[in-house]
Design a protein around this motif. Structure first.
Motif, PDB file in Angstrom:
ATOM      1  N   MET A 143       0.861  -1.002  -0.085  1.00 68.56           N
ATOM      2  CA  MET A 143      -0.013  -0.186   0.049  1.00 68.56           C
ATOM      3  C   MET A 143       0.791   1.287   0.024  1.00 68.56           C
ATOM      4  SD  MET A 143      -2.749   1.416   2.793  1.00 68.56           S
ATOM      5  CE  MET A 143      -3.962  -0.234   2.312  1.00 68.56           C
ATOM      6  N   THR A 144       0.501   2.226  -0.891  1.00 67.18           N
ATOM      7  CA  THR A 144       1.129   3.479  -0.749  1.00 67.18           C
ATOM      8  C   THR A 144       0.342   4.335   0.099  1.00 67.18           C
ATOM      9  OG1 THR A 144       2.023   3.156  -3.025  1.00 67.18           O
ATOM     10  CG2 THR A 144       1.844   5.358  -2.347  1.00 67.18           C
ATOM     11  N   THR A 145       1.062   5.111   0.999  1.00 67.52           N
ATOM     12  CA  THR A 145       0.396   6.092   1.858  1.00 67.52           C
ATOM     13  C   THR A 145       0.875   7.582   1.717  1.00 67.52           C
ATOM     14  OG1 THR A 145       1.902   5.783   3.599  1.00 67.52           O
ATOM     15  CG2 THR A 145      -0.022   4.012   3.631  1.00 67.52           C
ATOM     16  N   LEU A 146      -0.204   8.478   1.848  1.00 68.11           N
ATOM     17  CA  LEU A 146       0.211  10.017   1.917  1.00 68.11           C
ATOM     18  C   LEU A 146      -0.106  10.439   3.511  1.00 68.11           C
ATOM     19  CD1 LEU A 146       1.011  12.308   0.510  1.00 68.11           C
ATOM     20  CD2 LEU A 146      -1.388  13.073  -0.121  1.00 68.11           C
ATOM     21  N   ASN A 147       0.846  10.963   3.890  1.00 63.62           N
ATOM     22  CA  ASN A 147       0.939  11.200   5.345  1.00 63.62           C
ATOM     23  C   ASN A 147       0.206  10.208   6.487  1.00 63.62           C
ATOM     24  OD1 ASN A 147       2.066  13.914   4.682  1.00 63.62           O
ATOM     25  ND2 ASN A 147       0.111  14.566   4.357  1.00 63.62           N
ATOM     26  N   ASP A 191      -4.760  12.538  -5.559  1.00 65.85           N
ATOM     27  CA  ASP A 191      -3.726  12.971  -4.514  1.00 65.85           C
ATOM     28  C   ASP A 191      -2.530  12.700  -5.441  1.00 65.85           C
ATOM     29  OD1 ASP A 191      -5.028  13.260  -2.052  1.00 65.85           O
ATOM     30  OD2 ASP A 191      -4.816  11.255  -1.480  1.00 65.85           O
ATOM     31  N   LEU A 192      -2.458  12.002  -6.462  1.00 61.87           N
ATOM     32  CA  LEU A 192      -1.280  11.410  -6.989  1.00 61.87           C
ATOM     33  C   LEU A 192      -1.184  12.221  -8.225  1.00 61.87           C
ATOM     34  CD1 LEU A 192      -0.744   7.537  -6.649  1.00 61.87           C
ATOM     35  CD2 LEU A 192       0.368   9.469  -5.652  1.00 61.87           C
ATOM     36  N   VAL A 199      11.790   0.687   0.529  1.00 62.65           N
ATOM     37  CA  VAL A 199      10.693   1.871   0.754  1.00 62.65           C
ATOM     38  C   VAL A 199      11.353   3.207   0.208  1.00 62.65           C
ATOM     39  CG1 VAL A 199      12.099   2.436   3.124  1.00 62.65           C
ATOM     40  CG2 VAL A 199       9.621   2.755   2.709  1.00 62.65           C
ATOM     41  N   ARG A 200      10.319   3.617  -0.421  1.00 67.18           N
ATOM     42  CA  ARG A 200      10.759   5.080  -1.265  1.00 67.18           C
ATOM     43  C   ARG A 200       9.790   6.270  -0.380  1.00 67.18           C
ATOM     44  NH1 ARG A 200      11.037   6.980  -7.427  1.00 67.18           N
ATOM     45  NH2 ARG A 200       9.854   8.987  -7.184  1.00 67.18           N
ATOM     46  N   VAL A 201      10.532   7.156  -0.177  1.00 61.10           N
ATOM     47  CA  VAL A 201       9.934   8.469   0.528  1.00 61.10           C
ATOM     48  C   VAL A 201       9.812   9.467  -0.494  1.00 61.10           C
ATOM     49  CG1 VAL A 201       9.813   9.938   2.546  1.00 61.10           C
ATOM     50  CG2 VAL A 201      10.216   7.640   2.993  1.00 61.10           C
ATOM     51  N   ALA A 252       3.258  26.439  -4.045  1.00 59.87           N
ATOM     52  CA  ALA A 252       3.033  25.416  -3.534  1.00 59.87           C
ATOM     53  C   ALA A 252       4.473  25.212  -2.360  1.00 59.87           C
ATOM     54  CB  ALA A 252       3.469  24.164  -4.314  1.00 59.87           C
ATOM     55  N   ASP A 253       4.003  25.409  -1.121  1.00 63.60           N
ATOM     56  CA  ASP A 253       5.022  25.327  -0.191  1.00 63.60           C
ATOM     57  C   ASP A 253       4.505  24.416   1.176  1.00 63.60           C
ATOM     58  OD1 ASP A 253       3.049  26.738   0.827  1.00 63.60           O
ATOM     59  OD2 ASP A 253       4.180  28.694   1.182  1.00 63.60           O
ATOM     60  N   GLN A 254       3.944  23.522   1.043  1.00 62.58           N
ATOM     61  CA  GLN A 254       3.464  22.586   1.931  1.00 62.58           C
ATOM     62  C   GLN A 254       3.654  21.202   1.579  1.00 62.58           C
ATOM     63  OE1 GLN A 254       2.401  23.740   5.065  1.00 62.58           O
ATOM     64  NE2 GLN A 254       2.744  25.791   4.125  1.00 62.58           N
ATOM     65  N   PRO A 255       4.820  20.927   1.564  1.00 61.57           N
ATOM     66  CA  PRO A 255       5.174  19.477   1.030  1.00 61.57           C
ATOM     67  C   PRO A 255       4.517  18.418   1.939  1.00 61.57           C
ATOM     68  CG  PRO A 255       7.180  20.509   1.766  1.00 61.57           C
ATOM     69  CD  PRO A 255       6.148  21.587   1.939  1.00 61.57           C
ATOM     70  N   GLN A 256       4.157  17.290   1.306  1.00 60.58           N
ATOM     71  CA  GLN A 256       3.555  16.131   1.840  1.00 60.58           C
ATOM     72  C   GLN A 256       4.501  14.877   1.961  1.00 60.58           C
ATOM     73  OE1 GLN A 256       0.671  16.992   3.952  1.00 60.58           O
ATOM     74  NE2 GLN A 256       1.267  19.158   3.011  1.00 60.58           N
ATOM     75  N   ILE A 257       4.279  13.850   2.707  1.00 62.36           N
ATOM     76  CA  ILE A 257       5.090  12.705   2.738  1.00 62.36           C
ATOM     77  C   ILE A 257       4.473  11.425   2.209  1.00 62.36           C
ATOM     78  CG2 ILE A 257       6.346  11.308   4.051  1.00 62.36           C
ATOM     79  CD1 ILE A 257       6.404  13.707   6.413  1.00 62.36           C
ATOM     80  N   LEU A 258       4.846  10.741   0.776  1.00 61.14           N
ATOM     81  CA  LEU A 258       4.358   9.886   0.301  1.00 61.14           C
ATOM     82  C   LEU A 258       5.504   8.549   0.627  1.00 61.14           C
ATOM     83  CD1 LEU A 258       2.153   9.039  -1.826  1.00 61.14           C
ATOM     84  CD2 LEU A 258       3.917   9.475  -3.384  1.00 61.14           C
ATOM     85  N   VAL A 259       4.695   7.493   0.956  1.00 56.53           N
ATOM     86  CA  VAL A 259       5.617   6.347   1.264  1.00 56.53           C
ATOM     87  C   VAL A 259       5.074   5.252   0.297  1.00 56.53           C
ATOM     88  CG1 VAL A 259       6.467   4.981   3.148  1.00 56.53           C
ATOM     89  CG2 VAL A 259       6.249   7.207   3.548  1.00 56.53           C
ATOM     90  N   SER A 260       6.017   4.688  -0.322  1.00 51.16           N
ATOM     91  CA  SER A 260       5.691   3.249  -0.947  1.00 51.16           C
ATOM     92  C   SER A 260       6.787   2.210  -0.705  1.00 51.16           C
ATOM     93  CB  SER A 260       5.560   3.404  -2.527  1.00 51.16           C
ATOM     94  OG  SER A 260       6.764   4.254  -3.029  1.00 51.16           O
ATOM     95  N   VAL A 261       6.244   1.055  -1.055  1.00 51.48           N
ATOM     96  CA  VAL A 261       7.146  -0.277  -0.688  1.00 51.48           C
ATOM     97  C   VAL A 261       7.214  -0.940  -1.891  1.00 51.48           C
ATOM     98  CG1 VAL A 261       7.828  -1.932   1.132  1.00 51.48           C
ATOM     99  CG2 VAL A 261       6.782   0.202   1.736  1.00 51.48           C
TER     100      VAL A 261
END
Length: 259
Positions: free
Chosen positions: A1-5, A13-14, A79-81, A96-105
């Motif tokens: 599963m890929t997650t955002l925050n 989102d993507l 794992v990629r961030v 755009a100045d509010q970066p978010q964190i996407l994590v995939s495995v």
């Protein structure tokens, strides 16, 4: 599963990431004992976030999301961030100045990895000191090399000096057994930094002709560790040099860090 925050990510989102291809990332190999160079990976994300977004990034928050994403996953894996802002627009990226964190495995390949044949290519990555998501040029060079019967591309900059590979740093071993790294604008690799703690290393300018006279050459990144180059263009290189063996053993012996 890929997650955002930490939450399941949606196609909406993507879409901004796919449409603008603006962001940065790091990829980490997760072994049963942890992640080699984890602190260096976090330092990279923090540094690149300031460069790309002008924003601060909390590495503890990143670690937490990665820890959640790895729950129940078998190791080894990769794992990629990826750090990006879903609000980014092509016409106004400065807004755009509010970066978010996407994590995939994903699954990890075997280490040590088999030797590869590389084809030299005239190319230099944009903003090479940042591990950014703008991979079109690098992947196009890789595809061109593969169509010619090679495995990957080795980049030659506008100054005629070797820089790096498609998604890896490149090192060379000279007649004295010294490990040479290209002294030019390249991504400061985590695996390269870990290897520099072992043996004698030196940064120097290396031309393509010089590279083909080296005792050995290798690619390195977190996914592959130390991977010998068997050929540069049509020049065959030694793949079992003792310094290569020592570097590979030193890398594999580097203890992992826990999240």
């Amino acid at each position: 599963m890929t997650t955002l925050n930490g939450q399941p990510v949606s196609p909406d989102d993507l879409f901004p990431l796919a449409a603008t291809n603006y962001g940065h990332f790091t990829s980490m190999r997760v072994d049963p004992d942890g992640i080699r160079g984890l602190g260096l990976h976090m330092d990279r994300l923090v540094r690149d976030c300031k460069t790309v977004w002008g924003a601060d990034l909390d590495p503890k928050r990143v670690r937490g999301y990665v820890r959640e994403a790895l729950t129940g996953r078998e190791t080894p894996c990769i794992v990629r961030v990826t750090i990006y802002d879903p609000a980014v627009e092509m016409g106004h990226p400065a807004d755009a100045d509010q970066p978010q964190i996407l994590v995939s495995v994903r699954a990890a390949g075997p280490v040590p990895a088999p030797p590869i044949r590389v084809q030299s290519a005239r190319y230099q990555r944009d903003v090479p000191h940042v591990k950014h998501v703008g991979l079109f040029g690098a992947l196009h060079a890789r595809r061109t090399a593969q169509q010619a019967g090679f495995d990957d591309a080795l980049f030659i900059g506008p100054d005629g000096k070797i820089s790096e590979g498609g998604t890896w740093n490149v090192g060379f071993i000279d007649a004295d057994g010294t490990v040479l790294w290209p002294d030019t604008r390249v991504l400061p690799g985590v695996t390269m930094a870990l290897l520099k703690a072992h043996g004698t290393h030196r940064n120097t300018s290396i031309t393509l002709d010089q590279a083909k006279t080296m005792q050995a050459a290798f690619a390195t990144n977190t996914s592959i560790g130390v991977r010998p180059l068997s050929h540069i263009d049509d020049t065959e290189l030694v793949i079992d040099h003792p310094v290569l063996t020592r570097l590979r053993e030193a890398y594999l012996a580097t203890p992992g860090e826990t999240l």
